[in-house]
Motif scaffolding. Structure first.
Motif, PDB file in Angstrom:
ATOM      1  N   ARG A  97       0.830  -1.200   0.000  1.00  0.00           N
ATOM      2  CA  ARG A  97       0.000   0.000   0.000  1.00  0.00           C
ATOM      3  C   ARG A  97       0.873   1.262   0.000  1.00  0.00           C
ATOM      4  O   ARG A  97       0.529   2.270  -0.631  1.00  0.00           O
ATOM      5  N   THR A  98       1.995   1.199   0.672  1.00  0.00           N
ATOM      6  CA  THR A  98       2.919   2.340   0.667  1.00  0.00           C
ATOM      7  C   THR A  98       3.498   2.550  -0.721  1.00  0.00           C
ATOM      8  O   THR A  98       3.623   3.688  -1.197  1.00  0.00           O
ATOM      9  N   LEU A  99       3.832   1.446  -1.378  1.00  0.00           N
ATOM     10  CA  LEU A  99       4.351   1.532  -2.742  1.00  0.00           C
ATOM     11  C   LEU A  99       3.292   2.106  -3.674  1.00  0.00           C
ATOM     12  O   LEU A  99       3.586   2.969  -4.515  1.00  0.00           O
ATOM     13  N   GLN A 100       2.070   1.633  -3.555  1.00  0.00           N
ATOM     14  CA  GLN A 100       0.984   2.139  -4.384  1.00  0.00           C
ATOM     15  C   GLN A 100       0.796   3.646  -4.191  1.00  0.00           C
ATOM     16  O   GLN A 100       0.610   4.396  -5.155  1.00  0.00           O
ATOM     17  N   ALA A 101       0.878   4.096  -2.949  1.00  0.00           N
ATOM     18  CA  ALA A 101       0.711   5.522  -2.675  1.00  0.00           C
ATOM     19  C   ALA A 101       1.827   6.335  -3.321  1.00  0.00           C
ATOM     20  O   ALA A 101       1.582   7.429  -3.866  1.00  0.00           O
ATOM     21  N   ALA A 102       3.050   5.815  -3.275  1.00  0.00           N
ATOM     22  CA  ALA A 102       4.177   6.521  -3.891  1.00  0.00           C
ATOM     23  C   ALA A 102       4.021   6.574  -5.405  1.00  0.00           C
ATOM     24  O   ALA A 102       4.307   7.610  -6.038  1.00  0.00           O
ATOM     25  N   VAL A 103       3.570   5.472  -5.996  1.00  0.00           N
ATOM     26  CA  VAL A 103       3.347   5.431  -7.443  1.00  0.00           C
ATOM     27  C   VAL A 103       2.252   6.415  -7.838  1.00  0.00           C
ATOM     28  O   VAL A 103       2.378   7.157  -8.821  1.00  0.00           O
ATOM     29  N   GLN A 104       1.173   6.432  -7.074  1.00  0.00           N
ATOM     30  CA  GLN A 104       0.066   7.339  -7.369  1.00  0.00           C
ATOM     31  C   GLN A 104       0.514   8.799  -7.293  1.00  0.00           C
ATOM     32  O   GLN A 104       0.128   9.621  -8.125  1.00  0.00           O
ATOM     33  N   GLN A 105       1.346   9.112  -6.320  1.00  0.00           N
ATOM     34  CA  GLN A 105       1.822  10.489  -6.177  1.00  0.00           C
ATOM     35  C   GLN A 105       2.686  10.887  -7.366  1.00  0.00           C
ATOM     36  O   GLN A 105       2.563  11.995  -7.894  1.00  0.00           O
ATOM     37  N   LYS A 106       3.540   9.979  -7.807  1.00  0.00           N
ATOM     38  CA  LYS A 106       4.459  10.305  -8.906  1.00  0.00           C
ATOM     39  C   LYS A 106       3.749  10.283 -10.257  1.00  0.00           C
ATOM     40  O   LYS A 106       4.066  11.062 -11.157  1.00  0.00           O
ATOM     41  N   GLY A 165      15.937   6.730 -10.194  1.00  0.00           N
ATOM     42  CA  GLY A 165      17.104   6.033  -9.647  1.00  0.00           C
ATOM     43  C   GLY A 165      17.341   6.281  -8.175  1.00  0.00           C
ATOM     44  O   GLY A 165      18.019   5.480  -7.511  1.00  0.00           O
ATOM     45  N   ASP A 166      16.786   7.363  -7.625  1.00  0.00           N
ATOM     46  CA  ASP A 166      16.981   7.681  -6.214  1.00  0.00           C
ATOM     47  C   ASP A 166      15.854   7.146  -5.324  1.00  0.00           C
ATOM     48  O   ASP A 166      15.833   7.412  -4.127  1.00  0.00           O
ATOM     49  N   PHE A 167      14.928   6.365  -5.902  1.00  0.00           N
ATOM     50  CA  PHE A 167      13.841   5.797  -5.095  1.00  0.00           C
ATOM     51  C   PHE A 167      14.451   4.834  -4.081  1.00  0.00           C
ATOM     52  O   PHE A 167      15.115   3.863  -4.453  1.00  0.00           O
ATOM     53  N   PRO A 168      14.274   5.059  -2.781  1.00  0.00           N
ATOM     54  CA  PRO A 168      15.023   4.291  -1.774  1.00  0.00           C
ATOM     55  C   PRO A 168      14.750   2.800  -1.774  1.00  0.00           C
ATOM     56  O   PRO A 168      15.621   2.010  -1.378  1.00  0.00           O
ATOM     57  N   VAL A 169      13.579   2.385  -2.217  1.00  0.00           N
ATOM     58  CA  VAL A 169      13.268   0.947  -2.207  1.00  0.00           C
ATOM     59  C   VAL A 169      14.230   0.174  -3.101  1.00  0.00           C
ATOM     60  O   VAL A 169      14.657  -0.935  -2.758  1.00  0.00           O
ATOM     61  N   TYR A 170      14.604   0.753  -4.243  1.00  0.00           N
ATOM     62  CA  TYR A 170      15.511   0.049  -5.161  1.00  0.00           C
ATOM     63  C   TYR A 170      16.849  -0.266  -4.483  1.00  0.00           C
ATOM     64  O   TYR A 170      17.403  -1.353  -4.657  1.00  0.00           O
ATOM     65  N   ALA A 171      17.364   0.708  -3.736  1.00  0.00           N
ATOM     66  CA  ALA A 171      18.680   0.531  -3.100  1.00  0.00           C
ATOM     67  C   ALA A 171      18.669  -0.566  -2.055  1.00  0.00           C
ATOM     68  O   ALA A 171      19.718  -1.145  -1.734  1.00  0.00           O
ATOM     69  N   SER A 172      17.500  -0.891  -1.525  1.00  0.00           N
ATOM     70  CA  SER A 172      17.406  -1.910  -0.478  1.00  0.00           C
ATOM     71  C   SER A 172      17.294  -3.326  -1.033  1.00  0.00           C
ATOM     72  O   SER A 172      17.295  -4.285  -0.267  1.00  0.00           O
TER      73      SER A 172
END
Length: 336
Positions: A97-106, A165-172
């Motif tokens: 749900r957090t990912l969905q919210a971030a996608v919706q915002q962007k 590229g700076d989306f923090p989830v990718y780096a994890s």
């Protein structure tokens, strides 16, 4: 098991188009993107089965493929409780749900993408008159590396793979090294979509193919992208950085000599050929400046030469030609 419906995107290399683009403004194309990602998250978690039935009515092709191939929940079956329960667990998961919210915002507004895709589809219809504009839907794969997929007559776009590229989830996530994450940005969406459509119609040769056949097939695909995306920067079509692309151009003769001196062109060993076709931060055996998938760069140069020598050949005729070795031979490609 039959041939899978869903074709994964392979990100490849290309260079700048060399000829003036045709006028396609007279070709009527309209794209209206369906937001499956928003419709899925809106499902009532207390009535998931009914929600899936409703989604299935609206997305009869995409929903089964999404659940089975993208989310790996298994084959969609309206008569069992297993898929609704797995879907419910996904929908109540806080990370999802957090990912969905971030996608919706962007990606609250996709009007720009609808325009970009419509223009690419106009060029596709110009060069391939029988091309049918696909239905376009967006989805979230839970960072499953599904950037663009084709399913029958549908094109799916995994928005969570373009968060920047700076989306923090990718780096994890260890599965996504820096050279891949750099391309997880919105400016790559249209290129990846057109590439997925090209790969659906003209897939790469399978096991047993000669390296030169793989390179020509890859270069032919990149030549197609040049024609249908004439205004897209070459670094976006290639996935290369500016420095990597310049290295390839500056060292074209050395790259070709490497293939000739090591007698690689007619190699058929899949592991060996993938050194030059597969994705990676660099190309094994070459100097440090050589980017991954160097075979795509060489293949494009071969195809360009072939088309220069055969101006009567249309893009569709080029793509339909099954004799990849002939294309190489008749290109008389010899960099100087």
């Amino acid at each position: 098991m039959g041939r899978p419906l869903l074709l994964l995107l392979v990100v490849c290399a290309a260079c700048t188009s060399r000829k003036k683009a045709p006028d396609v403004s007279h070709i009527p194309v309209t794209v209206s993107i369906a937001r499956f990602d928003q419709d899925l998250i809106a499902v009532d978690t207390n009535q998931v089965a009914a929600g899936l039935d409703s989604l299935h009515a609206r997305y009869p092709v995409f929903l089964p493929a999404y659940l089975q191939h993208i989310m790996a929940f298994g084959a969609y079956n309206e008569s069992t409780d297993r898929i609704p329960e797995q879907t419910r667990l996904m929908l109540v998961n806080n990370d999802f749900r957090t990912l969905q919210a971030a996608v919706q915002q962007k990606f609250a507004d996709l009007g720009w993408l609808e325009q970009d895709l419509a223009q690419g589809f106009r060029y596709m219809k110009y060069y391939f008159p029988a091309f049918k504009v696909p239905r376009v839907v967006t989805f979230i794969s839970a960072i499953g590396n599904y950037g663009a997929v084709t399913i029958d007559t549908l094109l799916g776009i995994g928005l969570d793979m373009y968060m920047g590229g700076d989306f923090p989830v990718y780096a994890s996530l260890p599965d996504y090294p820096a050279y891949m994450v750099r391309r997880f940005s919105r400016e790559y969406i249209t290129t990846n979509c057109m590439q997925a459509l090209a790969q659906q119609k003209y897939p790469m040769p399978g096991a047993g193919a000669k390296l030169v056949e793989l390179m020509v097939a890859a270069g032919r695909e990149q030549y197609l992208l040049e024609q249908v995306l004439p205004d897209t920067p070459d670094t976006i079509r290639t996935g290369y950085t500016k420095a990597q692309l310049e290295w390839c151009e500056d060292n074209e003769m050395m790259i070709w000599q490497y293939f000739i001196q090591n007698e690689l062109l007619y190699k058929t060993d899949w592991q060996e050929t993938m050194h030059f076709i597969g994705d990676g931060p660099s190309t094994q055996g070459m100097p440090p400046g050589a980017p991954g998938r160097i075979g795509y760069f060489v293949g494009l140069q071969i195809v360009r030469k072939y088309m220069e020598r055969h101006p009567e050949v249309t893009l569709q005729q080029l793509m339909d030609d099954k004799d990849l070795v002939k294309i190489f031979s008749e290109s008389k490609y010899r960099p100087r």
